[in-house]
Scaffold this motif. Structure first.
Motif, PDB file in Angstrom:
ATOM      1  N   LEU A 268       0.838  -1.209   0.000  1.00  0.00           N
ATOM      2  CA  LEU A 268       0.000   0.000   0.000  1.00  0.00           C
ATOM      3  C   LEU A 268       0.864   1.247   0.000  1.00  0.00           C
ATOM      4  CD1 LEU A 268      -2.681   1.517   0.235  1.00  0.00           C
ATOM      5  CD2 LEU A 268      -2.561   1.174   2.727  1.00  0.00           C
ATOM      6  N   LEU A 269       1.905   1.243   0.830  1.00  0.00           N
ATOM      7  CA  LEU A 269       2.819   2.387   0.860  1.00  0.00           C
ATOM      8  C   LEU A 269       3.452   2.608  -0.508  1.00  0.00           C
ATOM      9  CD1 LEU A 269       4.265   4.540   2.582  1.00  0.00           C
ATOM     10  CD2 LEU A 269       5.996   2.806   3.134  1.00  0.00           C
ATOM     11  N   GLY A 270       3.829   1.495  -1.171  1.00  0.00           N
ATOM     12  CA  GLY A 270       4.418   1.608  -2.501  1.00  0.00           C
ATOM     13  C   GLY A 270       3.437   2.142  -3.529  1.00  0.00           C
ATOM     14  N   TYR A 271       2.178   1.700  -3.465  1.00  0.00           N
ATOM     15  CA  TYR A 271       1.147   2.229  -4.364  1.00  0.00           C
ATOM     16  C   TYR A 271       1.035   3.754  -4.216  1.00  0.00           C
ATOM     17  CZ  TYR A 271      -0.762  -2.474  -5.294  1.00  0.00           C
ATOM     18  OH  TYR A 271      -0.947  -3.775  -5.692  1.00  0.00           O
ATOM     19  N   ILE A 272       0.997   4.201  -2.965  1.00  0.00           N
ATOM     20  CA  ILE A 272       0.817   5.633  -2.696  1.00  0.00           C
ATOM     21  C   ILE A 272       2.050   6.430  -3.133  1.00  0.00           C
ATOM     22  CG2 ILE A 272       0.510   7.352  -0.870  1.00  0.00           C
ATOM     23  CD1 ILE A 272      -1.080   5.213   0.677  1.00  0.00           C
ATOM     24  N   LEU A 273       3.239   5.937  -2.773  1.00  0.00           N
ATOM     25  CA  LEU A 273       4.465   6.651  -3.146  1.00  0.00           C
ATOM     26  C   LEU A 273       4.648   6.677  -4.653  1.00  0.00           C
ATOM     27  CD1 LEU A 273       7.004   5.306  -0.461  1.00  0.00           C
ATOM     28  CD2 LEU A 273       5.730   7.458  -0.442  1.00  0.00           C
ATOM     29  N   GLY A 274       4.376   5.550  -5.312  1.00  0.00           N
ATOM     30  CA  GLY A 274       4.537   5.499  -6.759  1.00  0.00           C
ATOM     31  C   GLY A 274       3.558   6.384  -7.501  1.00  0.00           C
ATOM     32  N   THR A 275       2.386   6.616  -6.894  1.00  0.00           N
ATOM     33  CA  THR A 275       1.354   7.441  -7.537  1.00  0.00           C
ATOM     34  C   THR A 275       1.574   8.928  -7.299  1.00  0.00           C
ATOM     35  OG1 THR A 275      -0.254   5.643  -7.301  1.00  0.00           O
ATOM     36  CG2 THR A 275      -1.131   7.860  -7.689  1.00  0.00           C
ATOM     37  N   HIS A 276       2.014   9.281  -6.086  1.00  0.00           N
ATOM     38  CA  HIS A 276       1.996  10.701  -5.689  1.00  0.00           C
ATOM     39  C   HIS A 276       3.364  11.343  -5.503  1.00  0.00           C
ATOM     40  CE1 HIS A 276      -2.349  10.610  -5.195  1.00  0.00           C
ATOM     41  NE2 HIS A 276      -2.242   9.521  -4.457  1.00  0.00           N
ATOM     42  N   LEU A 277       4.449  10.558  -5.439  1.00  0.00           N
ATOM     43  CA  LEU A 277       5.775  11.153  -5.260  1.00  0.00           C
ATOM     44  C   LEU A 277       6.594  11.032  -6.539  1.00  0.00           C
ATOM     45  CD1 LEU A 277       7.130  10.233  -1.706  1.00  0.00           C
ATOM     46  CD2 LEU A 277       6.077  12.354  -2.476  1.00  0.00           C
ATOM     47  N   ALA A 278       7.514  11.959  -6.730  1.00  0.00           N
ATOM     48  CA  ALA A 278       8.402  11.915  -7.888  1.00  0.00           C
ATOM     49  C   ALA A 278       9.283  10.676  -7.827  1.00  0.00           C
ATOM     50  CB  ALA A 278       9.267  13.177  -7.931  1.00  0.00           C
ATOM     51  N   TYR A 279       9.636  10.160  -8.976  1.00  0.00           N
ATOM     52  CA  TYR A 279      10.379   8.907  -9.088  1.00  0.00           C
ATOM     53  C   TYR A 279      11.636   8.899  -8.224  1.00  0.00           C
ATOM     54  CZ  TYR A 279      13.170   5.206 -11.325  1.00  0.00           C
ATOM     55  OH  TYR A 279      13.949   4.090 -11.561  1.00  0.00           O
ATOM     56  N   HIS A 280      12.438   9.954  -8.269  1.00  0.00           N
ATOM     57  CA  HIS A 280      13.747   9.944  -7.621  1.00  0.00           C
ATOM     58  C   HIS A 280      13.687  10.256  -6.122  1.00  0.00           C
ATOM     59  CE1 HIS A 280      15.044  10.315 -11.886  1.00  0.00           C
ATOM     60  NE2 HIS A 280      16.036   9.563 -11.454  1.00  0.00           N
ATOM     61  N   ILE A 281      12.536  10.600  -5.607  1.00  0.00           N
ATOM     62  CA  ILE A 281      12.413  10.843  -4.159  1.00  0.00           C
ATOM     63  C   ILE A 281      12.215   9.530  -3.406  1.00  0.00           C
ATOM     64  CG2 ILE A 281      10.969  11.923  -2.381  1.00  0.00           C
ATOM     65  CD1 ILE A 281      10.434  14.196  -4.284  1.00  0.00           C
ATOM     66  N   VAL A 282      11.477   8.609  -4.019  1.00  0.00           N
ATOM     67  CA  VAL A 282      11.077   7.370  -3.340  1.00  0.00           C
ATOM     68  C   VAL A 282      12.264   6.554  -2.822  1.00  0.00           C
ATOM     69  CG1 VAL A 282       9.863   5.173  -3.611  1.00  0.00           C
ATOM     70  CG2 VAL A 282       8.905   7.272  -4.594  1.00  0.00           C
TER      71      VAL A 282
ATOM     72  N   ASP B 138      -4.994   4.016 -10.837  1.00  0.00           N
ATOM     73  CA  ASP B 138      -4.125   4.195  -9.671  1.00  0.00           C
ATOM     74  C   ASP B 138      -4.932   4.333  -8.382  1.00  0.00           C
ATOM     75  OD1 ASP B 138      -1.852   4.027 -11.218  1.00  0.00           O
ATOM     76  OD2 ASP B 138      -1.700   6.190 -11.525  1.00  0.00           O
ATOM     77  N   THR B 139      -6.092   4.987  -8.461  1.00  0.00           N
ATOM     78  CA  THR B 139      -6.968   5.089  -7.289  1.00  0.00           C
ATOM     79  C   THR B 139      -7.482   3.711  -6.889  1.00  0.00           C
ATOM     80  OG1 THR B 139      -7.662   7.321  -7.933  1.00  0.00           O
ATOM     81  CG2 THR B 139      -9.061   6.145  -6.361  1.00  0.00           C
ATOM     82  N   CYS B 140      -7.906   2.921  -7.873  1.00  0.00           N
ATOM     83  CA  CYS B 140      -8.361   1.555  -7.601  1.00  0.00           C
ATOM     84  C   CYS B 140      -7.249   0.733  -6.965  1.00  0.00           C
ATOM     85  CB  CYS B 140      -8.830   0.889  -8.898  1.00  0.00           C
ATOM     86  SG  CYS B 140     -10.337   1.585  -9.607  1.00  0.00           S
ATOM     87  N   THR B 141      -6.025   0.929  -7.440  1.00  0.00           N
ATOM     88  CA  THR B 141      -4.890   0.186  -6.925  1.00  0.00           C
ATOM     89  C   THR B 141      -4.644   0.503  -5.453  1.00  0.00           C
ATOM     90  OG1 THR B 141      -3.858   0.093  -9.122  1.00  0.00           O
ATOM     91  CG2 THR B 141      -2.419  -0.229  -7.233  1.00  0.00           C
ATOM     92  N   ILE B 142      -4.750   1.763  -5.074  1.00  0.00           N
ATOM     93  CA  ILE B 142      -4.560   2.152  -3.675  1.00  0.00           C
ATOM     94  C   ILE B 142      -5.645   1.538  -2.795  1.00  0.00           C
ATOM     95  CG2 ILE B 142      -4.613   4.118  -2.081  1.00  0.00           C
ATOM     96  CD1 ILE B 142      -3.231   5.763  -4.302  1.00  0.00           C
ATOM     97  N   ILE B 143      -6.880   1.537  -3.298  1.00  0.00           N
ATOM     98  CA  ILE B 143      -7.977   0.900  -2.545  1.00  0.00           C
ATOM     99  C   ILE B 143      -7.685  -0.586  -2.336  1.00  0.00           C
ATOM    100  CG2 ILE B 143     -10.426   0.268  -2.623  1.00  0.00           C
ATOM    101  CD1 ILE B 143     -10.903   2.913  -4.149  1.00  0.00           C
TER     102      ILE B 143
END
Length: 462
Positions: free
Chosen positions: A165-179, A303-308
């Motif tokens: 779940l954390l990965g879904y959220i980070l991958g959707t909402h954070l820039a690639y190189h921050i994660v 991506d929203t479905c994936t987070i759910i």
């Protein structure tokens, strides 16, 4: 009332169980980080295949299948290495070492200049998870009481799903190189915890004839502070006597030990469990969840479905931690496999008819059935997998048999992750879902009629 609840032997907060719970939470830091790597890949793969790729290259379908499946190849290497090291250095040191290749994943993700960087990074992550999935269940089974062993063991997949779940959220909402730099905190914290806080299991120390250290470890994990507790060390003396008698030649396991009646029965159950665990698609769909929703015919944001779905996964594995030591492993697997068959069949039907009819008013249906599939799948087929896999084997071959079983599982991981996007591309989503449902239906029949319950089984008995 709360005091009485805490004093129950099967309560994780019972004073006897507190250090076992602490050990479980600390070892699960790497599980969270591993899950983050799995979940993060799902939304990122869609971006890396599009014109909006955050890197200087785009991935083809073939490259996606290889990047996705590289974790399975790495897990085979991790299984083999851990299988060799486990009897010699113990599960705690094996768990310590697996943090190193996992950290390499995030460094390669950050510096990626081509698909090969991501492939090697996922390969290193596979080495880490291959070692973790062998040593983690064995370590917990050796330090935990029988009354809470199922709950503690189920926390492995609960932690992985928290990470997903954390990965879904980070991958959707954070820039690639921050994660990568954000997630590196987890394996570093894990490494420090394993190095300075946790101890080797008493069973491993007894096998190495380190009896004084074994008693200290037993006292630590059972939270025994003094000698005034009547019968406190009776369990330790029984463990010591059993292991010193039956394990004098534990490093000289012969072929005959693998051909006993209990071992042969365990192999049958293990094979079915391994096949259904992977070819039900539960792990593959987690990796490709955003792509599945994009192809399902729903108008909802993938991506929203994936987070759910990530939230539903956590609910499913949390339910396992509550029910595993109450209902038992077998009933959860029966319910889980039946639910997977029904939900996958219905999901496939929707995606099939969505190709010919306008079902926009029913866009919630794919999310509903996928949520049902993930929830019920995690209750048994995922949540109980490692608990049951360790418990079913005879004590003398347990570490080696579990290592071999998880190595086979890793090969299945590679196969399913490699072919799954190709199947969706060539067969379509409906046929892929129905194939997974058919395999799970066969597993359901086996679980109903042949699977042996292991709830409450002592780790010293076959």
């Amino acid at each position: 009332m709360f005091t009485k609840f805490v004093e129950r032997p099967n309560c994780l907060l019972n004073h006897r169980n507190r250090y076992q719970l602490l050990a479980t939470m600390l070892t699960n830091l790497l599980c969270i980080s591993h899950g983050t790597g799995i979940g993060w890949l799902s939304p990122i793969l869609r971006k890396l295949q599009s014109d909006e790729s955050p890197l200087d290259f785009q991935l083809t379908i073939s490259e996606v299948s290889w990047v996705g499946s590289a974790v399975g190849l790495g897990a085979l290497v991790g299984n083999a290495l851990t299988g060799l090291l486990l009897p010699r250095i113990g599960s705690r040191l094996c768990l310590l070492l697996v943090a190193i290749p996992h950290a390499g994943l995030w460094l390669l993700v950050y510096f990626a200049e081509g698909a090969e960087y991501l492939f090697i990074g996922r390969f290193l992550a596979g080495i880490s998870c291959g070692g973790m999935y062998v040593s983690h269940p064995i370590f917990l089974s050796e330090i935990s009481d029988a009354k809470i062993r199922g709950s503690l063991g189920a926390m492995l997949m609960l932690s992985v799903n928290v990470g997903i779940l954390l990965g879904y959220i980070l991958g959707t909402h954070l820039a690639y190189h921050i994660v990568p730099f954000a997630v590196l905190i987890l394996p570093i914290s894990y490494f420090i915890s394993m190095l300075f806080i946790l101890r080797d299991s008493p069973m491993h120390l007894i096998r190495k004839s380190k009896y004084k250290e074994a008693e200290q470890s037993f006292r630590y994990y059972k939270n025994i502070k003094d000698n005034n507790q009547p019968g406190a060390l009776t369990e330790f003396e029984e463990m010591k006597q059993t292991l010193t008698q039956s394990d004098k030649n534990s490093d000289e396991v012969t072929l005959k030990d693998f051909l006993t009646r209990p071992a042969l029965k365990a192999y049958c159950s293990a094979v079915v469990l391994l096949i259904v665990n992977q070819f039900s698609g539960l792990f593959a769909m987690v990796n490709y969840m955003s792509d599945i929703f994009a192809l399902s015919g729903t108008s909802m944001d993938p991506d929203t479905c994936t987070i759910i779905i990530g939230i539903v996964q956590i609910m499913g594995t949390y339910a396992t931690t509550l029910l595993c030591d109450i209902w038992g492993r077998r009933i959860l697997l029966v319910i889980s496999s039946a639910g997977v068959v029904v939900s996958l069949t219905c999901f496939g039907l929707f995606t099939y008819y969505a190709q010919w009819y306008d079902l926009s008013e029913w866009s919630w249906v794919p999310l509903f059935f996928m949520s049902l599939y993930i929830f019920l799948g995690n209750i048994g087929l995922v949540g109980c997998f490692f608990v049951l896999l360790v418990e079913m084997f005879p004590v003398k071959i347990r570490a080696r048999a579990a290592s071999i079983a998880i190595a086979i599982c890793s090969s299945f991981v590679f196969i399913i992750l490699n072919i799954f996007p190709l199947c969706m591309d060539q067969w379509g989503v409906p046929a892929t879902m129905w194939s997974c449902a058919g395999i799970t239906a066969l597993g359901f029949i086996y679980f109903v009629f042949f699977l042996k319950e292991t709830k409450g089984k002592s780790m010293l008995e076959d």
